[in-house]
Motif scaffolding. Sequence first.
Motif, PDB file in Angstrom:
ATOM      1  N   CYS A   1      -7.455  10.542 -34.610  1.00  0.00           N
ATOM      2  CA  CYS A   1      -7.812  11.672 -35.475  1.00  0.00           C
ATOM      3  C   CYS A   1      -6.745  12.764 -35.446  1.00  0.00           C
ATOM      4  O   CYS A   1      -6.438  13.367 -36.475  1.00  0.00           O
ATOM      5  CB  CYS A   1      -9.165  12.239 -35.073  1.00  0.00           C
TER       6      CYS A   1
ATOM      7  N   TYR B   1      -7.987   9.418 -39.824  1.00  0.00           N
ATOM      8  CA  TYR B   1      -9.421   9.693 -39.773  1.00  0.00           C
ATOM      9  C   TYR B   1     -10.253   8.449 -40.070  1.00  0.00           C
ATOM     10  O   TYR B   1     -11.300   8.244 -39.466  1.00  0.00           O
ATOM     11  CB  TYR B   1      -9.787  10.816 -40.737  1.00  0.00           C
ATOM     12  N   THR B   2      -9.780   7.642 -41.014  1.00  0.00           N
ATOM     13  CA  THR B   2     -10.516   6.432 -41.377  1.00  0.00           C
ATOM     14  C   THR B   2     -10.560   5.460 -40.200  1.00  0.00           C
ATOM     15  O   THR B   2     -11.600   4.863 -39.917  1.00  0.00           O
ATOM     16  CB  THR B   2      -9.867   5.745 -42.595  1.00  0.00           C
TER      17      THR B   2
ATOM     18  N   LEU C   1     -12.980   6.865 -37.565  1.00  0.00           N
ATOM     19  CA  LEU C   1     -14.368   6.681 -37.962  1.00  0.00           C
ATOM     20  C   LEU C   1     -14.780   5.219 -37.846  1.00  0.00           C
ATOM     21  O   LEU C   1     -15.857   4.909 -37.313  1.00  0.00           O
ATOM     22  CB  LEU C   1     -14.586   7.173 -39.391  1.00  0.00           C
TER      23      LEU C   1
ATOM     24  N   SER D   1     -15.140   4.242 -34.211  1.00  0.00           N
ATOM     25  CA  SER D   1     -16.343   4.856 -33.638  1.00  0.00           C
ATOM     26  C   SER D   1     -17.602   4.106 -34.054  1.00  0.00           C
ATOM     27  O   SER D   1     -18.470   3.819 -33.213  1.00  0.00           O
ATOM     28  CB  SER D   1     -16.456   6.310 -34.096  1.00  0.00           C
ATOM     29  N   LEU D   2     -17.716   3.780 -35.332  1.00  0.00           N
ATOM     30  CA  LEU D   2     -18.883   3.038 -35.808  1.00  0.00           C
ATOM     31  C   LEU D   2     -18.950   1.643 -35.192  1.00  0.00           C
ATOM     32  O   LEU D   2     -20.024   1.174 -34.803  1.00  0.00           O
ATOM     33  CB  LEU D   2     -18.868   2.952 -37.335  1.00  0.00           C
TER      34      LEU D   2
END
Length: 56
Positions: free
Chosen positions: A20, A25-26, A29, A32-33
């Motif tokens: 990040c 950012y993608t 994310l 993290s998911l």
Amino acid sequence: MQGLTTGAGMWLAGAVGVACALGYYTVGLAVSLFAILVLAVLRRFSHDVVSDNDEK
């Protein structure tokens, strides 16, 4: 081996933070998911294994 998941989670959090900070950012994310999904599946699996061993 206790604390292995905690240690891995800390490394993962650091990697997501670096991603990040570098503007990915993608990737942050998505990772993290994916990590949440994997941890949920492993938690369910471990509870199933432990409960099976308790019944024997």
